[in-house]
Enzyme design. Structure first.
Site, PDB file in Angstrom:
ATOM      1  CE  LYS A  41     156.664 -16.587  40.702  1.00 54.61           C
ATOM      2  NZ  LYS A  41     156.576 -15.147  41.059  1.00 54.61           N
ATOM      3  CE1 TYR A 262     182.565 -35.794  52.132  1.00 53.02           C
ATOM      4  CE2 TYR A 262     180.201 -35.484  51.788  1.00 53.02           C
ATOM      5  CZ  TYR A 262     181.443 -35.919  51.335  1.00 53.02           C
ATOM      6  OH  TYR A 262     181.554 -36.468  50.093  1.00 53.02           O
TER       7      TYR A 262
END
Ligand SMILES: *Cc1c(COP(=O)(O)O)cnc(C)c1O
Length: 386
Positions: A41, A262
């Site tokens: 999956k 940042y």
């Protein structure tokens, strides 16, 4: 012949298909007579289902699991026609004909799904293969106890269904001492006796290591194939499968008091060499790894992540390296000999499953196969930078 394109990608994810094959064999070896499927999956946990499936099929794997019907449709051409592909989410309303047309086996999770599949079998005047999932405690997928009661009381509801598998899923299999495992197994056994006889499946990767009473007829490993540790606190018996190398974009020297990234939360206490790598949270590198000191490596030299993780980049303190050791384009290990997927995940406060399956679409993916007898990895096909 034309000259090779320069590598445009910011990072290379190398997937060792031979290691995946070895891991599948290791698991199969643990299982004795129990068959070993493979869970593919989410594009084989982000590693490329179209590349993983043929390797496992060639090793003898005959049963594959995906989550979505679309994943099953995409996988079908990559495994032998006789191999079974089971769709864990079963059938969305109206999708029955599509599942049948692509030779996919639904995992029926509700009475509604059972009814829809049985109705298609009646219309086609045939028997249709299916797995039946039972909810034994996770409350996530599978027939609830009351639905099982209905089927047990009205077994004709399964008419037309060729019951290939009765399955359930464990919530705590990576914790061998958790009593929920035995509890779920007991519920599974009790429930199975109320259904027509069919092969049974309970074990994911971790449950293979809980011992033979959890093995039943078919195991469904995913994570362990891709090298993740199956048991918390125990040595990992599986090979590491991936290496992630990111490119240096640029380097600079900063002075004491200068800040990085940042928020300007990292401030240098002396001169520092800073290197910027072309991987960020948009590539699945967790933002939570900012300010944690988690390290990248050039060879054996650890280079701590400093400052915040940006969308497209991270910044390293590369002061431990001599000038010129890092150049634009130099590859630095984020996952490699010094750092496993599980290790990176732990530092980020998550699990290896999340790290692997969220690796970015921007990565170049190289699939290599170290054939069992060969001493060094052989590149079988290069990933195409997209
Ligand atoms: C994902 C999944 C698996 C595989 O689990 P791993 O822990 O990755 O081995 C098996 N069964 C079901 C129902 C799943 O959803």
């Amino acid at each position: 012949m034309h000259s090779p394109l320069p590598d445009l990608s910011g990072a290379t994810l190398t997937v060792d298909l031979g290691a995946i094959r070895d891991n599948w064999r290791t698991l199969r070896g643990r299982l004795g007579r129990t068959a070993c499927a493979a869970v593919l999956k989410a594009d084989a946990y982000g590693l490329g289902a179209d590349r993983v499936a043929p390797v496992l099929a060639a090793a003898g794997c005959r049963h594959f699991f995906v989550a979505h019907l679309e994943e099953g449709i995409a996988l079908r051409p990559h495994v032998p026609e006789a191999a079974e592909i089971s769709v864990l989410h079963g059938l969305m309303p109206g999708c029955e004909d599509i599942a049948l047309a692509h030779n996919l086996t639904p995992v029926l999770n509700s009475l509604e799904q059972v009814e829809a599949w049985a109705a298609l079998a009646r219309r086609r005047e045939t028997r249709l293969p299916a797995a039946l999932q039972l909810d034994t405690g996770m409350s996530r997928m599978g027939l609830a106890p009351a639905e099982l009661d209905r089927i047990a009381a009205e077994p004709h509801r399964l008419d037309g269904i060729d019951l290939r598998l009765v399955m359930s899923h464990l919530a705590c299999a990576e914790q061998p001492d958790n009593s929920a495992n035995g509890m779920q197994r007991l519920r599974f056994d009790v429930a199975r006796r109320r259904l027509p006889a069919a092969p049974a499946s309970l074990a994911n990767s971790s449950a293979i290591f809980l011992g033979p009473t959890f093995h039943y007829d078919l195991a469904r490993p995913g994570a362990a194939l891709y090298g993740l540790a199956p048991t918390i606190g125990a040595p990992n018996p599986l090979h590491q499968v991936v290496r992630l190398q990111a490119r240096v974009v640029q380097t600079r020297i900063i002075a004491a008091g200068d800040a990085v990234g940042y928020g300007l939360h990292f401030r240098a206490d002396g001169p520092r060499r800073i290197a910027t790598l072309a991987v960020g949270y948009a590539d699945g590198f967790p933002r939570s790894l900012g300010h944690r000191g988690a390290a990248a490596y050039l060879g054996d030299v650890a280079l701590p992540v400093v400052g915040a993780v940006s969308m497209d980049s991270i910044t390293l303190d590369a002061s431990a390296l001599p000038e010129g050791a890092l150049r634009p384009g130099t590859l630095v290990d984020l996952i490699g000999p010094h750092r496993s997927v599980d290790g990176l995940a732990a530092e980020a406060g998550t699990i290896g499953y999340e790290i692997l399956s969220r690796f970015g679409r921007r990565f170049r993916r190289d699939h290599v196969d170290a054939a069992p007898a060969a001493s060094s990895p052989v590149l079988v096909l290069e990933g195409v930078p997209s």
